[in-house]
Design a protein around this motif. Structure first.
Motif, PDB file in Angstrom:
ATOM      1  N   THR A  48      -1.151  -1.371  -0.016  1.00  0.00           N
ATOM      2  CA  THR A  48       0.259  -1.101   0.257  1.00  0.00           C
ATOM      3  C   THR A  48       0.525   0.399   0.208  1.00  0.00           C
ATOM      4  O   THR A  48      -0.020   1.104  -0.654  1.00  0.00           O
ATOM      5  CB  THR A  48       1.166  -1.806  -0.757  1.00  0.00           C
ATOM      6  OG1 THR A  48       0.874  -1.324  -2.074  1.00  0.00           O
ATOM      7  CG2 THR A  48       0.963  -3.309  -0.718  1.00  0.00           C
ATOM      8  N   ASP A 355       3.562  -9.352  -5.090  1.00  0.00           N
ATOM      9  CA  ASP A 355       2.540  -9.240  -4.045  1.00  0.00           C
ATOM     10  C   ASP A 355       1.188  -8.851  -4.633  1.00  0.00           C
ATOM     11  O   ASP A 355       0.138  -9.346  -4.191  1.00  0.00           O
ATOM     12  CB  ASP A 355       2.973  -8.204  -3.003  1.00  0.00           C
ATOM     13  CG  ASP A 355       4.176  -8.674  -2.196  1.00  0.00           C
ATOM     14  OD1 ASP A 355       4.374  -9.903  -2.116  1.00  0.00           O
ATOM     15  OD2 ASP A 355       4.916  -7.825  -1.667  1.00  0.00           O
ATOM     16  N   ASP A 356       1.188  -7.957  -5.632  1.00  0.00           N
ATOM     17  CA  ASP A 356      -0.071  -7.590  -6.291  1.00  0.00           C
ATOM     18  C   ASP A 356      -0.698  -8.793  -6.980  1.00  0.00           C
ATOM     19  O   ASP A 356      -1.924  -8.976  -6.951  1.00  0.00           O
ATOM     20  CB  ASP A 356       0.180  -6.483  -7.319  1.00  0.00           C
ATOM     21  CG  ASP A 356       0.296  -5.117  -6.673  1.00  0.00           C
ATOM     22  OD1 ASP A 356       0.105  -5.038  -5.447  1.00  0.00           O
ATOM     23  OD2 ASP A 356       0.593  -4.139  -7.380  1.00  0.00           O
ATOM     24  N   GLU A 359      -2.274 -10.935  -4.298  1.00  0.00           N
ATOM     25  CA  GLU A 359      -3.415 -10.329  -3.612  1.00  0.00           C
ATOM     26  C   GLU A 359      -4.646 -10.211  -4.498  1.00  0.00           C
ATOM     27  O   GLU A 359      -5.771 -10.439  -4.047  1.00  0.00           O
ATOM     28  CB  GLU A 359      -3.011  -8.943  -3.097  1.00  0.00           C
ATOM     29  CG  GLU A 359      -4.090  -8.268  -2.276  1.00  0.00           C
ATOM     30  CD  GLU A 359      -3.593  -6.990  -1.636  1.00  0.00           C
ATOM     31  OE1 GLU A 359      -4.413  -6.301  -1.000  1.00  0.00           O
ATOM     32  OE2 GLU A 359      -2.387  -6.675  -1.771  1.00  0.00           O
TER      33      GLU A 359
END
Length: 592
Positions: A48, A355-356, A359
């Motif tokens: 990102t 999101d981390d 992922e």
């Protein structure tokens, strides 16, 4: 090589992987630079732009995003290099580019040489590490002994003060004790600056008399500290100040400070129960469970502004702006993530958002955490009372089809009168214990799944756990969409847009229904104080009854559902009477 000076960011790379990549880059003649400030190409395991900018900033490189064609600085995925090695040629860099920017400033910090990777610790380093660990253990032991000694001294001093407090006349103790503590608060508190309201003991006493608060409530005069023995309504005239204490308690929760959590929970419950607007710090120290620290915070809040809506506490405002605490709070809001897990994700693994988590850690999450991440946005939306009532009606309909005569009730914050809820807690029972089979809950959940109302079943007690009679189910609820809700026909095509909700089902035997309702209705502090009240009498309390220390049930506590038309509330009232407590309506158990 025709590449620009290159720097390999170690983010999310193990020391061994970092060293291996550096060796590969050097073997392929990549122009590596030892300092990030001299590089214009960065290789990283980052996906990102926001994280790229953060990593560069931590190394003193301030950047601003810029289009790819004109940007002098690029951050590229490590996968680009590995694919080039596989292909045997230099591949186009654009598909792997994560962040392009221009350098605004470079902050050079004095210190040792640039980053380097240690493959093995030397013997001397290991000895130093062991020495530091020994010193840390010794320091913790000394700190523990110091805390215990201070607690012992405080206990003696508090006992002496309590004895003196009870022996003096009410009017005399209010004037003398209030004046003494107010002077101490003024010394502890910082000046609010020019224009601050006066806060001398004489001024505060005059204001108390002007407001007509000549006598405290009875529970204050009797020093009733436990919230289960007094009325605590949902609305408080001191809600603005209490909100700041909630912020501090949330911080204590994120740091797992159990002592702080308990202290602030007690103070919040006391202030929530206090029926008058607070107008002086000396007034606070007269309240059970509120100490000089709470009074000093109130003094700071009271002195900050003349408008109550604009008042603040400087220390609390700092907590709200702390980047680490804001990030921890965001991770802690994920269903199934406790304070310790949130701290590990934030500080150790470097995960900064949902999101981390998806992922880099999805496969390592528990099933509950995966659901919490997947439906994070839905679970943050408050549930309205009418939604909880509709869920109750649907479940009751299915339950009565399986077992006629089944009765249900919504507990938790719904029963306490909250206008918005985080989940729905539904208690289920039947007046005839012979009709309530152990398989009833499993059949009920299966019926709801067939209807299409349940997305996931995260927990289901097919039989009562050993030593218990309660059965629970933890569900993710999403009602199907219909053109005509009343007829429940013509299901709408396309994706279901209904919000997913958390629903807990509790099946209780009729003889323990009143006790279960009491347990699932009270707020967290209220239930904690109920356990303390029972412990003072040598009892142990749970959602299924009250027991003596030897394991025998306490006699005279009848909380069963009866067939003579009595409902859940009547059963709960009998539990209060049997335990020797005054009945408190659900709206009087809002301890915050």
């Amino acid at each position: 090589s025709h590449l620009s000076p290159t720097f390999l960011l170690p983010t999310r790379l193990t020391p061994a992987a970092h060293a291996a990549l550096l060796a590969q880059l050097a073997a392929h003649n990549v122009p590596l630079t030892p300092t990030p400030s001299t590089a214009s190409l960065f290789l990283a395991d980052i996906n990102t732009p926001t994280r790229c900018r953060f990593e560069l900033r931590t190394r003193g490189i301030m950047t601003e995003p810029e289009p790819l064609l004109t940007a002098p600085l690029r951050v590229v995925k490590v996968a680009w290099f590995t694919e080039c090695v596989k292909a045997g040629r230099v591949l186009p860099i654009e598909p792997w580019t994560v962040y392009t920017a221009t350098v605004c400033a470079v902050v050079v910090t004095p210190g040792p040489s640039p980053e380097r990777v240690r493959v093995k610790e030397t013997v001397r380093e290991k000895e130093r590490k062991r020495e530091r660990e020994r010193e840390k253990v010794q320091a913790e032991e000394e700190q523990r002994r110091g805390v215990m000694e201070r607690a012992r001294r405080d206990g003696v001093r508090n006992a002496e003060e309590d004895s003196r407090w009870r022996s003096e006349r009410s009017e005399y103790k209010r004037s003398v004790y209030g004046t003494r503590v107010t002077d101490e608060i003024i010394k502890l508190s910082k000046s609010a600056g020019r224009g601050a309201r006066p806060s001398t003991p004489e001024y505060e006493e005059e204001r108390i008399k002007a407001r007509g608060i000549d006598e405290m409530p009875e529970w204050v005069r009797r020093n009733v500290k436990l919230s289960c023995c007094r009325s605590t309504p949902a609305d408080s005239p001191n809600a603005d100040f209490i909100a700041h204490l909630h912020t501090i308690r949330d911080h204590r929760t994120l740091t797992s400070d159990e002592v702080g959590i308990r202290a602030y929970s007690t103070a919040i419950a006391t202030l929530q129960a206090y029926p008058y607007p607070l107008i002086s710090s000396s007034e606070i120290v007269l309240l059970p469970g509120c100490n000089v620290k709470i009074a000093a915070l109130f003094h700071s809040w009271l002195s900050s502004h003349t408008d109550p809506k604009l008042r603040t506490v400087p220390d609390v405002e700092k907590l709200k702006l702390n980047e680490n605490l804001v990030g921890l709070a965001m991770l802690h809001r994920i269903w199934g993530v406790g304070p310790e897990t949130a701290r590990e994700w934030w500080f150790v693994r470097g995960w900064r958002n949902v999101d981390d988590v998806v992922e880099y850690g999805w496969k390592g999450l528990t099933r509950v955490q995966q659901i919490g991440v997947k439906y994070y946005d839905d679970f943050q939306k408050p549930m309205m009372r009418w939604e909880a009532e509709r869920i109750r009606d649907i479940i009751t309909h299915h339950a009565t089809l399986l077992l006629p005569g089944t009765t249900t009730i919504l507990a938790g914050s719904y029963r306490r009168g909250s206008t918005s809820l985080t989940d729905a807690d539904l208690l289920i029972s039947h007046p005839d214990p012979t009709q309530l089979a152990p398989s009833f809950l499993e059949r009920l959940v299966a019926s709801l799944e067939t209807e299409g109302c349940i997305n996931y079943t995260l927990r289901l007690d097919r039989t009562a756990p050993p030593g218990r009679t309660l059965q629970t189910a933890m569900l993710v609820w999403q009602e199907q969409q219909y053109d005509d809700v009343r007829l429940r026909t013509l299901r709408l095509p396309g994706r279901n847009a209904n919000v997913r909700r958390r629903v807990d089902l509790v099946v209780t035997r009729p003889e323990t229904a009143g006790m279960a309702l009491m347990r699932w209705t009270g707020g967290g502090t209220w239930v904690r104080d109920l356990k303390t009240w029972c412990a003072e009498r040598g009892w142990r309390v749970g959602a299924e009854g009250v027991w003596e220390r030897d394991g025998e049930r306490v006699g005279g506590i009848d909380g069963g559902l009866r067939r003579e038309g009595e409902g859940w509330e009547e059963a709960e009232r009998r539990v209060f009477v049997g335990m020797g407590l005054e009945w408190r309506a659900p709206g009087e158990r809002c301890t915050g």
